[in-house]
Enzyme design. Structure first.
Site, PDB file in Angstrom:
ATOM      1  N   SER A 175     -98.185  47.045  36.255  1.00  0.00           N
ATOM      2  CA  SER A 175     -98.496  47.504  37.570  1.00  0.00           C
ATOM      3  C   SER A 175     -99.597  48.700  37.356  1.00  0.00           C
ATOM      4  O   SER A 175     -99.944  48.937  36.197  1.00  0.00           O
ATOM      5  CB  SER A 175     -97.244  48.458  37.838  1.00  0.00           C
ATOM      6  OG  SER A 175     -97.450  49.227  38.918  1.00  0.00           O
ATOM      7  N   TYR A 195     -89.654  54.008  36.746  1.00  0.00           N
ATOM      8  CA  TYR A 195     -90.881  52.728  36.934  1.00  0.00           C
ATOM      9  C   TYR A 195     -91.869  52.699  35.919  1.00  0.00           C
ATOM     10  O   TYR A 195     -92.123  51.767  35.340  1.00  0.00           O
ATOM     11  CB  TYR A 195     -90.859  52.509  38.372  1.00  0.00           C
ATOM     12  CG  TYR A 195     -91.887  51.337  38.712  1.00  0.00           C
ATOM     13  CD1 TYR A 195     -91.384  49.968  39.054  1.00  0.00           C
ATOM     14  CD2 TYR A 195     -93.376  51.426  39.040  1.00  0.00           C
ATOM     15  CE1 TYR A 195     -92.164  49.082  39.328  1.00  0.00           C
ATOM     16  CE2 TYR A 195     -93.936  50.465  39.120  1.00  0.00           C
ATOM     17  CZ  TYR A 195     -93.649  48.976  39.485  1.00  0.00           C
ATOM     18  OH  TYR A 195     -94.436  47.975  39.874  1.00  0.00           O
ATOM     19  N   LYS A 248     -92.985  49.793  32.961  1.00  0.00           N
ATOM     20  CA  LYS A 248     -94.221  49.158  33.257  1.00  0.00           C
ATOM     21  C   LYS A 248     -94.889  49.261  31.839  1.00  0.00           C
ATOM     22  O   LYS A 248     -95.762  48.463  31.430  1.00  0.00           O
ATOM     23  CB  LYS A 248     -94.924  49.282  34.444  1.00  0.00           C
ATOM     24  CG  LYS A 248     -94.188  48.708  35.784  1.00  0.00           C
ATOM     25  CD  LYS A 248     -93.929  47.253  35.671  1.00  0.00           C
ATOM     26  CE  LYS A 248     -93.272  46.417  36.726  1.00  0.00           C
ATOM     27  NZ  LYS A 248     -92.937  45.039  36.645  1.00  0.00           N
TER      28      LYS A 248
HETATM   29  N1  LIG Z   1     -96.014  45.341  45.401  1.00  0.00           N
HETATM   30  C1  LIG Z   1     -97.022  46.052  45.025  1.00  0.00           C
HETATM   31  O1  LIG Z   1     -97.855  46.682  45.229  1.00  0.00           O
HETATM   32  C2  LIG Z   1     -96.861  46.042  43.613  1.00  0.00           C
HETATM   33  C3  LIG Z   1     -97.844  46.824  42.529  1.00  0.00           C
HETATM   34  C4  LIG Z   1     -97.687  46.639  41.249  1.00  0.00           C
HETATM   35  C5  LIG Z   1     -96.816  45.756  40.627  1.00  0.00           C
HETATM   36  N2  LIG Z   1     -95.978  45.169  41.094  1.00  0.00           N
HETATM   37  C6  LIG Z   1     -94.893  44.318  40.609  1.00  0.00           C
HETATM   38  O2  LIG Z   1     -95.085  42.990  41.116  1.00  0.00           O
HETATM   39  C7  LIG Z   1     -93.752  42.386  41.138  1.00  0.00           C
HETATM   40  C8  LIG Z   1     -93.083  41.896  42.292  1.00  0.00           C
HETATM   41  O3  LIG Z   1     -93.149  43.187  43.127  1.00  0.00           O
HETATM   42  P1  LIG Z   1     -92.673  43.040  44.700  1.00  0.00           P
HETATM   43  O4  LIG Z   1     -93.684  44.088  45.386  1.00  0.00           O
HETATM   44  O5  LIG Z   1     -93.027  41.663  45.299  1.00  0.00           O
HETATM   45  O6  LIG Z   1     -91.011  43.733  45.045  1.00  0.00           O
HETATM   46  P2  LIG Z   1     -90.189  43.301  45.706  1.00  0.00           P
HETATM   47  O7  LIG Z   1     -90.602  42.688  47.278  1.00  0.00           O
HETATM   48  O8  LIG Z   1     -89.233  44.316  45.925  1.00  0.00           O
HETATM   49  O9  LIG Z   1     -89.495  41.913  45.336  1.00  0.00           O
HETATM   50  C9  LIG Z   1     -88.882  41.726  44.246  1.00  0.00           C
HETATM   51  C10 LIG Z   1     -88.325  40.470  43.870  1.00  0.00           C
HETATM   52  O10 LIG Z   1     -87.689  40.596  42.645  1.00  0.00           O
HETATM   53  C11 LIG Z   1     -86.335  40.100  42.733  1.00  0.00           C
HETATM   54  N3  LIG Z   1     -85.327  40.712  41.995  1.00  0.00           N
HETATM   55  C12 LIG Z   1     -84.940  41.988  41.931  1.00  0.00           C
HETATM   56  N4  LIG Z   1     -84.260  42.158  41.084  1.00  0.00           N
HETATM   57  C13 LIG Z   1     -83.758  40.823  40.443  1.00  0.00           C
HETATM   58  C14 LIG Z   1     -82.793  40.775  39.359  1.00  0.00           C
HETATM   59  N5  LIG Z   1     -81.926  41.375  38.659  1.00  0.00           N
HETATM   60  N6  LIG Z   1     -82.813  39.241  39.114  1.00  0.00           N
HETATM   61  C15 LIG Z   1     -83.699  38.635  39.704  1.00  0.00           C
HETATM   62  N7  LIG Z   1     -84.614  38.806  40.511  1.00  0.00           N
HETATM   63  C16 LIG Z   1     -84.509  40.327  40.988  1.00  0.00           C
HETATM   64  C17 LIG Z   1     -85.872  40.141  44.234  1.00  0.00           C
HETATM   65  O11 LIG Z   1     -85.079  39.438  44.997  1.00  0.00           O
HETATM   66  P3  LIG Z   1     -83.551  39.460  44.796  1.00  0.00           P
HETATM   67  O12 LIG Z   1     -83.331  40.966  45.684  1.00  0.00           O
HETATM   68  O13 LIG Z   1     -82.941  38.381  45.591  1.00  0.00           O
HETATM   69  O14 LIG Z   1     -82.978  39.446  43.726  1.00  0.00           O
HETATM   70  C18 LIG Z   1     -87.309  40.018  45.049  1.00  0.00           C
HETATM   71  O15 LIG Z   1     -87.565  38.493  45.150  1.00  0.00           O
HETATM   72  C19 LIG Z   1     -92.824  43.521  40.243  1.00  0.00           C
HETATM   73  O16 LIG Z   1     -92.923  43.291  38.787  1.00  0.00           O
HETATM   74  C20 LIG Z   1     -93.485  44.675  40.456  1.00  0.00           C
HETATM   75  O17 LIG Z   1     -93.394  45.822  39.977  1.00  0.00           O
HETATM   76  C21 LIG Z   1     -95.947  45.294  42.580  1.00  0.00           C
END
Ligand SMILES: NC(=O)c1ccc[n+]([C@@H]2O[C@H](COP(=O)([O-])OP(=O)(O)OC[C@H]3O[C@@H](n4cnc5c(N)ncnc54)[C@H](OP(=O)(O)O)[C@@H]3O)[C@@H](O)[C@H]2O)c1
Length: 229
Positions: free
Chosen positions: A137, A150, A154
């Protein structure tokens, strides 16, 4: 299909993991994906019968081991592992974060990544081929108030990934990847109403999916960011 890849993705039910899975599946690649939401997993499995989707909590080491065992039983080996699943704490000063919530972030964001690597990497090592992408991140390289758990997770991913990169044989890669800032459920949690100023996951995946597939041993240990996000 020539060039077809087999990709493990954690967290395929929503957000970036879902968008990446859909992009790669549509292009003819296969996915072994997991998440905790049964409806999403069932829907993906019925639409993409050649891939495998399972209800697995990555924080549960035994559940990950069982799932990996089932996936790997037929002797196939993933080309790429994407550690995407993660949680963010509800915005709060560190001293106000509930103990269980802090533990949950660490268990999913750090230990979950370890569980996936521990179970899916050995056959890749045997072939001396494959790439592990651990989602970091902007908050794995900088910090903000109210997301300390968080950020801690990360920053840990950056260190874990660089150490792993030093352990891998040549021909393989471990890469910490900052996806950028994308409008998902996670962004709504930390950015509130400002989240809708950012591109959605499908738009992001059009650029990120080919970018990630191009990663190889020449990128081993490099902290990267998806261009344009
Ligand atoms: N969105 C951004 O701007 C952003 C920025 C920097 C980094 N990131 C990183 O990108 C990645 C995806 O983020 P996102 O924004 O797509 O988040 P999100 O919309 O909250 O989706 C998270 C996903 O992870 C799954 N998940 C959560 N806990 C889990 C567990 N214990 N076991 C298995 N699956 C699990 C959730 O599904 P279930 O709830 O069905 O398990 C969901 O599919 C993460 O690593 C996040 O830190 C995102």
């Amino acid at each position: 299909m020539p060039g077809e890849k087999l990709v493990v993705i954690s967290g395929v039910s929503r957000g970036l993991g879902r968008a990446l899975a859909e992009a790669w599946l549509t292009q003819g690649h296969r996915v072994w994906g997991c998440g905790r939401s049964p409806e999403c997993i069932e829907e993906l499995q019925s639409r993409w019968p050649d891939s495998r989707f399972a209800m697995v909590d990555v924080a549960d080491s035994q559940a990950v081991a069982t799932w990996a065992g089932e996936c790997l039983a037929a002797g196939e080996c993933p080309d790429l592992v994407v550690n995407n699943a993660a949680l963010i704490n509800a915005n709060a000063f560190l001293w106000e974060v509930p103990v269980d919530e802090f533990s949950g972030v660490i268990d999913v964001n750090i230990k979950g990544v370890f569980h996936i690597i521990r179970n899916f990497l050995p056959p890749m090592l045997k072939r001396r081929q494959g790439v592990v992408v651990n989602f970091s991140s902007g908050w794995g390289r900088s910090t903000s108030a109210e997301v300390a758990p968080y950020c801690a997770s990360k920053w840990a991913i950056e260190g874990l990934t660089q150490a792993l990169a030093q352990e891998l044989p040549s021909g393989m890669a471990a890469i910490a990847l900052n996806p950028g800032i994308i409008h998902t459920g996670m962004l709504e949690s930390c950015f509130g109403g400002m989240a809708d100023r950012y591109p959605d996951a499908a738009t992001w995946a059009r650029r990120a999916a080919p970018f990630i597939l191009e990663l190889g041993s020449q990128h081993n240990g490099q902290p990267l960011t998806v261009p344009g996000f």
